[in-house]
Design a protein around this motif. Structure first.
Motif, PDB file in Angstrom:
ATOM      1  N   ALA A  55       0.721  -1.217  -0.186  1.00 55.45           N
ATOM      2  CA  ALA A  55      -0.234  -0.044   0.101  1.00 55.45           C
ATOM      3  C   ALA A  55       1.121   1.119   0.351  1.00 55.45           C
ATOM      4  O   ALA A  55       0.560   2.065  -0.648  1.00 55.45           O
ATOM      5  N   GLU A  56       2.181   0.704   0.747  1.00 55.04           N
ATOM      6  CA  GLU A  56       2.467   2.234   0.621  1.00 55.04           C
ATOM      7  C   GLU A  56       3.465   2.777  -0.931  1.00 55.04           C
ATOM      8  O   GLU A  56       4.001   3.649  -1.406  1.00 55.04           O
ATOM      9  N   ASP A  57       3.680   1.810  -1.488  1.00 53.79           N
ATOM     10  CA  ASP A  57       4.686   1.380  -2.645  1.00 53.79           C
ATOM     11  C   ASP A  57       2.895   1.926  -3.758  1.00 53.79           C
ATOM     12  O   ASP A  57       3.674   3.058  -4.297  1.00 53.79           O
ATOM     13  N   TYR A  58       1.826   2.003  -3.506  1.00 56.86           N
ATOM     14  CA  TYR A  58       0.890   2.776  -4.191  1.00 56.86           C
ATOM     15  C   TYR A  58       1.298   3.994  -3.940  1.00 56.86           C
ATOM     16  O   TYR A  58       0.904   4.806  -5.183  1.00 56.86           O
ATOM     17  N   MET A  59       1.574   4.753  -2.674  1.00 58.01           N
ATOM     18  CA  MET A  59       1.156   6.004  -2.337  1.00 58.01           C
ATOM     19  C   MET A  59       2.455   6.460  -2.603  1.00 58.01           C
ATOM     20  O   MET A  59       2.280   7.638  -3.221  1.00 58.01           O
ATOM     21  N   HIS A  60       3.215   6.111  -3.033  1.00 57.87           N
ATOM     22  CA  HIS A  60       4.009   7.010  -3.744  1.00 57.87           C
ATOM     23  C   HIS A  60       3.752   6.644  -4.938  1.00 57.87           C
ATOM     24  O   HIS A  60       4.538   7.547  -5.893  1.00 57.87           O
ATOM     25  N   GLU A  61       4.174   5.764  -5.485  1.00 52.70           N
ATOM     26  CA  GLU A  61       3.323   5.927  -7.211  1.00 52.70           C
ATOM     27  C   GLU A  61       2.373   7.431  -7.688  1.00 52.70           C
ATOM     28  O   GLU A  61       2.305   7.608  -8.374  1.00 52.70           O
ATOM     29  N   LEU A  62       1.288   7.083  -6.428  1.00 50.53           N
ATOM     30  CA  LEU A  62       0.152   8.507  -6.689  1.00 50.53           C
ATOM     31  C   LEU A  62       1.016   9.728  -6.448  1.00 50.53           C
ATOM     32  O   LEU A  62       1.317  10.826  -7.192  1.00 50.53           O
ATOM     33  N   ILE A  63       1.547   9.440  -5.885  1.00 46.48           N
ATOM     34  CA  ILE A  63       3.148  11.110  -5.379  1.00 46.48           C
ATOM     35  C   ILE A  63       3.797  11.305  -6.469  1.00 46.48           C
ATOM     36  O   ILE A  63       3.328  12.479  -7.469  1.00 46.48           O
ATOM     37  N   HIS A  64       4.461  10.230  -7.119  1.00 46.53           N
ATOM     38  CA  HIS A  64       5.661  10.399  -8.213  1.00 46.53           C
ATOM     39  C   HIS A  64       4.286  10.736  -9.344  1.00 46.53           C
ATOM     40  O   HIS A  64       5.064  11.382 -10.259  1.00 46.53           O
ATOM     41  N   ARG A  65       2.864  10.114  -9.902  1.00 49.24           N
ATOM     42  CA  ARG A  65       1.876  11.042 -11.008  1.00 49.24           C
ATOM     43  C   ARG A  65       2.000  12.399 -10.380  1.00 49.24           C
ATOM     44  O   ARG A  65       0.633  12.813 -10.838  1.00 49.24           O
ATOM     45  N   SER A  66       2.045  12.674  -9.293  1.00 50.41           N
ATOM     46  CA  SER A  66       1.781  13.776  -9.340  1.00 50.41           C
ATOM     47  C   SER A  66       0.225  14.357  -8.476  1.00 50.41           C
ATOM     48  O   SER A  66      -0.663  14.866  -8.717  1.00 50.41           O
ATOM     49  N   LEU A  67      -0.466  12.623  -8.404  1.00 56.99           N
ATOM     50  CA  LEU A  67      -2.307  13.050  -8.198  1.00 56.99           C
ATOM     51  C   LEU A  67      -2.271  13.601  -6.443  1.00 56.99           C
ATOM     52  O   LEU A  67      -3.680  13.468  -6.362  1.00 56.99           O
ATOM     53  N   ILE A  68      -1.517  12.820  -5.436  1.00 57.89           N
ATOM     54  CA  ILE A  68      -1.014  13.467  -4.411  1.00 57.89           C
ATOM     55  C   ILE A  68      -0.229  14.415  -3.906  1.00 57.89           C
ATOM     56  O   ILE A  68       1.099  13.685  -5.062  1.00 57.89           O
ATOM     57  N   GLN A  69      -0.261  14.680  -3.290  1.00 60.98           N
ATOM     58  CA  GLN A  69       1.197  15.761  -2.052  1.00 60.98           C
ATOM     59  C   GLN A  69       1.405  14.893  -1.049  1.00 60.98           C
ATOM     60  O   GLN A  69       0.448  14.934  -0.645  1.00 60.98           O
ATOM     61  N   VAL A  70       2.722  14.894  -1.179  1.00 66.33           N
ATOM     62  CA  VAL A  70       3.315  15.137   0.377  1.00 66.33           C
ATOM     63  C   VAL A  70       2.753  16.673   1.673  1.00 66.33           C
ATOM     64  O   VAL A  70       3.777  16.886   0.830  1.00 66.33           O
ATOM     65  N   ALA A  71       2.661  15.495   2.369  1.00 67.10           N
ATOM     66  CA  ALA A  71       2.658  17.187   3.320  1.00 67.10           C
ATOM     67  C   ALA A  71       3.421  17.048   3.805  1.00 67.10           C
ATOM     68  O   ALA A  71       4.379  18.207   4.942  1.00 67.10           O
ATOM     69  N   ASP A  72       4.184  16.100   4.360  1.00 71.40           N
ATOM     70  CA  ASP A  72       4.791  15.563   5.722  1.00 71.40           C
ATOM     71  C   ASP A  72       5.641  14.533   5.903  1.00 71.40           C
ATOM     72  O   ASP A  72       4.989  13.295   5.331  1.00 71.40           O
ATOM     73  N   ARG A  73       6.084  14.374   5.852  1.00 69.92           N
ATOM     74  CA  ARG A  73       7.736  12.782   6.981  1.00 69.92           C
ATOM     75  C   ARG A  73       8.102  12.653   7.719  1.00 69.92           C
ATOM     76  O   ARG A  73       8.139  13.639   8.250  1.00 69.92           O
ATOM     77  N   ARG A  74       7.738  11.716   7.820  1.00 73.93           N
ATOM     78  CA  ARG A  74       8.286  11.037   9.212  1.00 73.93           C
ATOM     79  C   ARG A  74      10.430  11.298   9.415  1.00 73.93           C
ATOM     80  O   ARG A  74      10.541  11.272   8.598  1.00 73.93           O
ATOM     81  N   VAL A  75      10.678  11.368  10.064  1.00 78.06           N
ATOM     82  CA  VAL A  75      11.663  10.765  10.791  1.00 78.06           C
ATOM     83  C   VAL A  75      13.003   9.894   9.513  1.00 78.06           C
ATOM     84  O   VAL A  75      14.089  10.654   9.314  1.00 78.06           O
ATOM     85  N   ASP A  76      12.456   9.581   9.567  1.00 77.59           N
ATOM     86  CA  ASP A  76      12.922   7.391   8.646  1.00 77.59           C
ATOM     87  C   ASP A  76      13.340   8.428   6.781  1.00 77.59           C
ATOM     88  O   ASP A  76      13.081   7.279   6.225  1.00 77.59           O
ATOM     89  N   GLY A  77      11.442   9.484   6.518  1.00 75.21           N
ATOM     90  CA  GLY A  77      11.841   9.984   5.023  1.00 75.21           C
ATOM     91  C   GLY A  77      10.806   9.048   4.930  1.00 75.21           C
ATOM     92  O   GLY A  77      10.245   9.546   3.798  1.00 75.21           O
ATOM     93  N   ARG A  78      10.219   8.685   5.142  1.00 71.59           N
ATOM     94  CA  ARG A  78       8.371   8.094   5.174  1.00 71.59           C
ATOM     95  C   ARG A  78       7.157   9.450   5.025  1.00 71.59           C
ATOM     96  O   ARG A  78       7.306  10.495   5.667  1.00 71.59           O
ATOM     97  N   VAL A  79       6.304   9.448   4.131  1.00 77.56           N
ATOM     98  CA  VAL A  79       5.403   9.981   4.383  1.00 77.56           C
ATOM     99  C   VAL A  79       4.730   9.550   5.916  1.00 77.56           C
ATOM    100  O   VAL A  79       4.450   8.498   5.978  1.00 77.56           O
ATOM    101  N   LYS A  80       4.544  10.835   6.054  1.00 77.72           N
ATOM    102  CA  LYS A  80       3.702  10.949   7.177  1.00 77.72           C
ATOM    103  C   LYS A  80       1.699  11.452   6.962  1.00 77.72           C
ATOM    104  O   LYS A  80       1.116  10.811   8.042  1.00 77.72           O
ATOM    105  N   SER A  81       1.659  12.803   6.093  1.00 77.10           N
ATOM    106  CA  SER A  81       0.792  12.991   5.506  1.00 77.10           C
ATOM    107  C   SER A  81       0.489  12.841   4.692  1.00 77.10           C
ATOM    108  O   SER A  81       1.770  13.593   4.375  1.00 77.10           O
ATOM    109  N   CYS A  82      -0.753  13.382   3.327  1.00 79.78           N
ATOM    110  CA  CYS A  82      -0.466  14.107   2.035  1.00 79.78           C
ATOM    111  C   CYS A  82      -1.344  14.848   2.437  1.00 79.78           C
ATOM    112  O   CYS A  82      -2.853  14.650   3.028  1.00 79.78           O
ATOM    113  N   ARG A  83      -2.111  15.295   1.051  1.00 84.50           N
ATOM    114  CA  ARG A  83      -2.864  16.074   0.765  1.00 84.50           C
ATOM    115  C   ARG A  83      -3.360  15.961  -0.988  1.00 84.50           C
ATOM    116  O   ARG A  83      -2.424  15.865  -1.566  1.00 84.50           O
TER     117      ARG A  83
END
Length: 529
Positions: free
Chosen positions: A58-86
């Motif tokens: 599921a996290e890979d799915y989210m990254h693919e949507l981000i890569h396609r600019s269909l959702i945006q990263v709002a914040d990241r966790r300390v390990d660099g993974r997506v914490k929230s999106c918009r």
């Protein structure tokens, strides 16, 4: 909109549902990534790939949507993974429009009565009078699979009228609300298809019925900051993956019940990925160590009676842990201090819930080395410690964030912690250190980006030597009221972007610099917030 529609149409089929589902959230909202992933799982959008964990797919799915600019990263966790999106407003409009055309979901204010009979997912954004919810479902037959509501109250009377419409629910998400009467009805046992149950509020008392064990397909139970009594029958739900109830306690199983129904324990939930609970009798024995898939463990206000060798041995064996938060404290809360904290913690409640305690003895004497925890990047310890272990091998090798609270350390912790090679965030809270002077010596904390000092009531002086904390971007000093001067060497930190002060911390020093003006004041006012 036509160009955006092309981007949507170009999506592989397994991503289209995930994209549309992002449209259920209110406009301009920041979407918690973990919450969204658990919803996707419950809805059945995630396809298995061999032995990969569903949450990772599921996290890979989210990254693919981000890569396609269909959702945006709002914040990241300390390990660099997506914490929230918009979602951008136009993309959200597209998702809502496409979802309506496909009968994928309906937002309440946009509902057309002609579509009610085929509605499968209902989203409610605005406040509703109780009977309105059942009224809008009146013609929906029994096809409703998901009910997601972001506001309003569902009362006892409404449950009865809703019951006939929601028997096939897989998702019940009631966010930012109280459940009137604070008791979920016994009839919830009829929702045997339910995979996701979320009732979020702040410190409301919620009582789950013992019939919760009928929800045999439940994957995720999230009670937010609600204070809840969870029946021990919860341990029957073998498909449960996420148990996030940090202010809630699981009841003990009586000896009579054990004799009649057999023993029930946490070790039976081998699919668990996340636990956030108050400690209790469920920690006894070695059941915890059998949860070999556990990624996140947060234990709050656990009694010291559970601090036995078996407990620490179990922690040592959970080698895939990524987040560990142990709060073993004793005593009562200072009401006055707690009230003072409300302003400070208002924006942090989702990040960490803090209670001030009077400590009476050493509470964490049995900690074992974390050297085998190769994935553990976030460690929080709430409770008294005699001293910090000096051997760097004791700490997780890839530790990125460390929180120490109420430890009452008398030796300067910075002399040890400066050697942690990957540490980016260090937070010392609530008399974690009770010395008057703290020195950050040269040549340490090369990766540290954020330092937070919170209610260190004895601290008078912080010295940052030249060459220390060269990557520091944020410094927060809250209610360290004996600390009258700014940290020595602070203005020599070339990467510092934000200085946040609360209470009388450093007040005297700031006034002197302001009155003197010049280059130091120019630097200071640019970073203060």
């Amino acid at each position: 909109m036509r160009i955006l529609a092309l981007s949507y149409n170009d999506l592989p089929y397994y991503l289209k549902s995930c994209f549309l589902y992002c449209g259920i959230f209110p406009e301009d909202s920041e979407i918690d990534a973990c919450h969204l992933i658990k919803l996707w799982l419950a809805e059945g959008f995630i396809q298995r790939r061999g032995k990969e964990r569903l949450e990772d797919i599921a996290e890979d799915y989210m990254h693919e949507l981000i890569h396609r600019s269909l959702i945006q990263v709002a914040d990241r966790r300390v390990d660099g993974r997506v914490k929230s999106c918009r979602m951008h407003d136009l993309l959200r409009d597209l998702a809502v429009s496409e979802a309506k055309d496909a009968n994928f979901f309906e937002v309440h204010e946009n509902m057309d009565s002609t579509f009610l009979i085929s509605i499968r997912r209902l989203v409610i954004h605005q406040n509703l009078i109780n009977h309105d919810i059942s009224q809008c479902l009146h013609n929906s037959s029994s096809r409703l699979r998901s009910l997601v509501s972001f506001s309003g109250i569902i009362g006892k009377k409404s449950w009865g009228s809703l019951q006939e419409h929601i028997k096939l629910l897989t998702v019940l998400n009631l966010s930012d609300r109280e459940v009137d009467g604070h008791v979920l009805p016994r009839d919830i046992r009829q929702l045997i298809h339910l995979k996701f149950l979320c009732i979020k509020g702040f410190r409301s008392h919620v009582k789950l019925p013992s019939s919760i064990d009928r929800l045999v397909n439940l994957q995720s139970l999230d009670l937010g900051a609600n204070d809840c009594n969870i029946p021990h029958s919860i341990w029957k739900l073998k498909k449960l993956r996420h148990l996030e109830c940090r202010f809630s306690k699981v009841s003990s199983q009586s000896q009579i019940n054990k004799c009649v129904n057999g023993y029930l324990g946490v070790e039976q939930l081998t699919n668990l990925q996340t636990i956030a609970l108050k400690g209790g009798s469920w920690l006894e024995g070695d059941g915890l160590e059998k949860l070999t898939q556990l990624r996140s463990l947060k234990l709050r206000n656990s009694s010291i009676s559970y601090l036995k060798t078996e407990f620490f041995e179990s922690i040592a064996k959970l080698i895939v842990l990524e987040i560990l938060d142990l709060s073993f404290t004793k005593g009562h809360t200072k009401g006055h201090t707690k009230k003072i904290l409300e302003n400070r913690l208002g924006s942090m409640r989702e990040k960490k819930n803090v209670t001030i305690h009077h400590h009476t003895k050493t509470l964490l004497p049995g900690l074992m080395p974390f050297s085998h925890h190769a994935y553990l990047y976030d460690l929080s310890l709430f409770g008294m410690l005699e001293k910090l272990p000096e051997q760097i091998e004791f700490y997780p090798p890839k530790l990125l964030r460390l929180v120490l609270s109420g430890c009452n350390l008398t030796d300067n912790p910075m002399m040890i912690l400066k050697e942690l090679p990957s540490l980016r965030i260090l937070e010392l809270w609530l008399d974690a250190y009770v010395g008057e002077k703290m020195v950050c010596s040269s040549g340490g904390f090369f990766q540290l980006e954020r330092l937070e000092l919170f209610y260190l009531n004895v601290l008078e002086e912080l010295i940052i030597e030249r060459g220390a904390m060269s990557s520091l971007k944020t410094l927060e000093i809250w209610r360290c009221d004996r600390m009258e001067k700014l940290p020595h060497g602070l203005l020599e930190q070339t990467n510092l972007e934000k200085l946040s002060l609360q209470g009388s911390s450093c007040y005297k020093s700031i006034k002197e610099i302001e009155e003197a003006g010049g280059e130091d004041w120019d630097k200071l006012r640019k970073i203060m917030c």
